[in-house]
Design a protein around this motif. Sequence first.
Motif, PDB file in Angstrom:
ATOM      1  N   VAL A 137      93.769 -48.286 -74.380  1.00 30.44           N
ATOM      2  CA  VAL A 137      94.537 -48.730 -72.914  1.00 30.44           C
ATOM      3  C   VAL A 137      92.581 -49.465 -72.787  1.00 30.44           C
ATOM      4  CG1 VAL A 137      94.521 -48.740 -70.486  1.00 30.44           C
ATOM      5  CG2 VAL A 137      96.144 -47.331 -72.254  1.00 30.44           C
ATOM      6  N   GLN A 145      96.183 -53.672 -68.756  1.00 31.90           N
ATOM      7  CA  GLN A 145      96.340 -52.632 -69.198  1.00 31.90           C
ATOM      8  C   GLN A 145      97.597 -51.609 -67.792  1.00 31.90           C
ATOM      9  OE1 GLN A 145      92.039 -51.163 -67.621  1.00 31.90           O
ATOM     10  NE2 GLN A 145      91.408 -51.476 -69.984  1.00 31.90           N
ATOM     11  N   SER A 146      98.339 -51.909 -66.647  1.00 33.75           N
ATOM     12  CA  SER A 146      99.031 -51.716 -66.550  1.00 33.75           C
ATOM     13  C   SER A 146      99.805 -51.378 -66.761  1.00 33.75           C
ATOM     14  CB  SER A 146      99.204 -51.956 -64.937  1.00 33.75           C
ATOM     15  OG  SER A 146      98.840 -53.827 -64.878  1.00 33.75           O
ATOM     16  N   GLN A 147     100.478 -53.029 -67.604  1.00 31.03           N
ATOM     17  CA  GLN A 147     101.526 -52.663 -68.387  1.00 31.03           C
ATOM     18  C   GLN A 147     101.213 -51.907 -70.006  1.00 31.03           C
ATOM     19  OE1 GLN A 147     102.105 -56.791 -70.266  1.00 31.03           O
ATOM     20  NE2 GLN A 147     104.039 -56.342 -71.372  1.00 31.03           N
ATOM     21  N   ILE A 149      99.525 -48.900 -70.093  1.00 25.53           N
ATOM     22  CA  ILE A 149      99.832 -47.339 -69.743  1.00 25.53           C
ATOM     23  C   ILE A 149     101.131 -47.021 -68.568  1.00 25.53           C
ATOM     24  CG2 ILE A 149      98.822 -45.972 -67.083  1.00 25.53           C
ATOM     25  CD1 ILE A 149      96.778 -47.761 -67.276  1.00 25.53           C
ATOM     26  N   LYS A 150     101.769 -47.885 -68.489  1.00 21.63           N
ATOM     27  CA  LYS A 150     103.137 -47.978 -68.537  1.00 21.63           C
ATOM     28  C   LYS A 150     104.215 -47.636 -69.572  1.00 21.63           C
ATOM     29  CE  LYS A 150     106.825 -49.676 -65.644  1.00 21.63           C
ATOM     30  NZ  LYS A 150     108.364 -49.464 -66.624  1.00 21.63           N
ATOM     31  N   ASP A 175      85.924 -55.098 -61.222  1.00 24.42           N
ATOM     32  CA  ASP A 175      86.566 -55.607 -62.927  1.00 24.42           C
ATOM     33  C   ASP A 175      85.693 -57.230 -63.520  1.00 24.42           C
ATOM     34  OD1 ASP A 175      88.723 -53.979 -62.045  1.00 24.42           O
ATOM     35  OD2 ASP A 175      89.952 -55.588 -62.423  1.00 24.42           O
ATOM     36  N   LEU A 185      88.443 -46.875 -68.013  1.00 22.31           N
ATOM     37  CA  LEU A 185      89.352 -46.670 -67.398  1.00 22.31           C
ATOM     38  C   LEU A 185      88.323 -45.883 -66.090  1.00 22.31           C
ATOM     39  CD1 LEU A 185      92.211 -45.595 -69.510  1.00 22.31           C
ATOM     40  CD2 LEU A 185      91.082 -48.094 -69.223  1.00 22.31           C
ATOM     41  N   ALA A 189      92.654 -46.247 -62.465  1.00 20.85           N
ATOM     42  CA  ALA A 189      93.602 -46.671 -63.979  1.00 20.85           C
ATOM     43  C   ALA A 189      93.732 -44.685 -64.358  1.00 20.85           C
ATOM     44  CB  ALA A 189      92.777 -46.604 -64.941  1.00 20.85           C
ATOM     45  N   SER A 192      96.933 -43.179 -62.420  1.00 20.46           N
ATOM     46  CA  SER A 192      98.094 -44.386 -62.984  1.00 20.46           C
ATOM     47  C   SER A 192      98.680 -44.228 -63.918  1.00 20.46           C
ATOM     48  CB  SER A 192      97.832 -45.871 -62.872  1.00 20.46           C
ATOM     49  OG  SER A 192      97.032 -46.366 -63.807  1.00 20.46           O
TER      50      SER A 192
END
Length: 224
Positions: A137, A145-147, A149-150, A175, A185, A189, A192
């Motif tokens: 990640v 990163q959120s995509q 992580i999901k 950021d 991270l 993060a 999350s």
Amino acid sequence: MAEDPDVASRRIAKESLDRDDPSGWFEHLYSAASEGQAVVPWDRGTAHPMLLEWVEEAQPEGNGKTALVVGAGTGWDAELIADCGYVTTAFDISPTAIETARSNHPDSKAHYQVADLLAPPAEWRHAFDLVVEIYTVQALPIALQSQAIKQVTEQVGPGGTLLVIAAARPDDVPDEDVQGPPWPLTRAAIQSFTAPDLRLIQLVQSPSPTDPTILRWRAEYLRD
Ligand SMILES: C[S@@+](CC[C@H](N)C(=O)[O-])C[C@H]1O[C@@H](n2cnc3c(N)ncnc32)[C@H](O)[C@@H]1O
């Protein structure tokens, strides 16, 4: 004088990132390394020390349960997990990394395959008793990163464990001040990776043995 491996990999990364191809540089790097033209800076020739620590502490017994190793590179972490008795799938976006993993570990019990974390095979969803994510990640730009992580969390099955190892970024570093790769991270993060049915059960922060100014997370999550 040969170029420093970290500098060389950042240069290769920048070319890909400038072309808006955030994962493309890994194949260039692994392929150059396979021809002796580059060094993969994170290729330790052994499992990650924090994964070894977790295995020693948690004593996980695979007993034929399933494991997925994300962004597995040349396979050292996947081998440790397979040796713990998990039916292990290990994937990476770089075909050369996967070829190198297979040739590094010719007698491996792990299944190595090329796949993209951002578009994983549908049959992996909620299919694994253990998912191990180390430094993938953070290798992707913050906007992705959120995509990512999901997608890591989506592969953890009911009753399954997720283990995440990542470099840590202080919460007060914005950021735009992070000149990746990598993009370490934040605590947010790490939080999350949770969901109502995927709880953070252990969070350890420890300094890197080679550079104590770099802190790393080891986070363990459990799905109900
Ligand atoms: C910093 S390296 C870490 C490799 C390994 N996990 C380790 O700790 O040694 C990041 C890895 O993620 C892989 N990777 C990057 N983007 C990916 C994606 N979208 N899907 C799958 N793997 C990816 C890279 O090829 C590389 O092997």
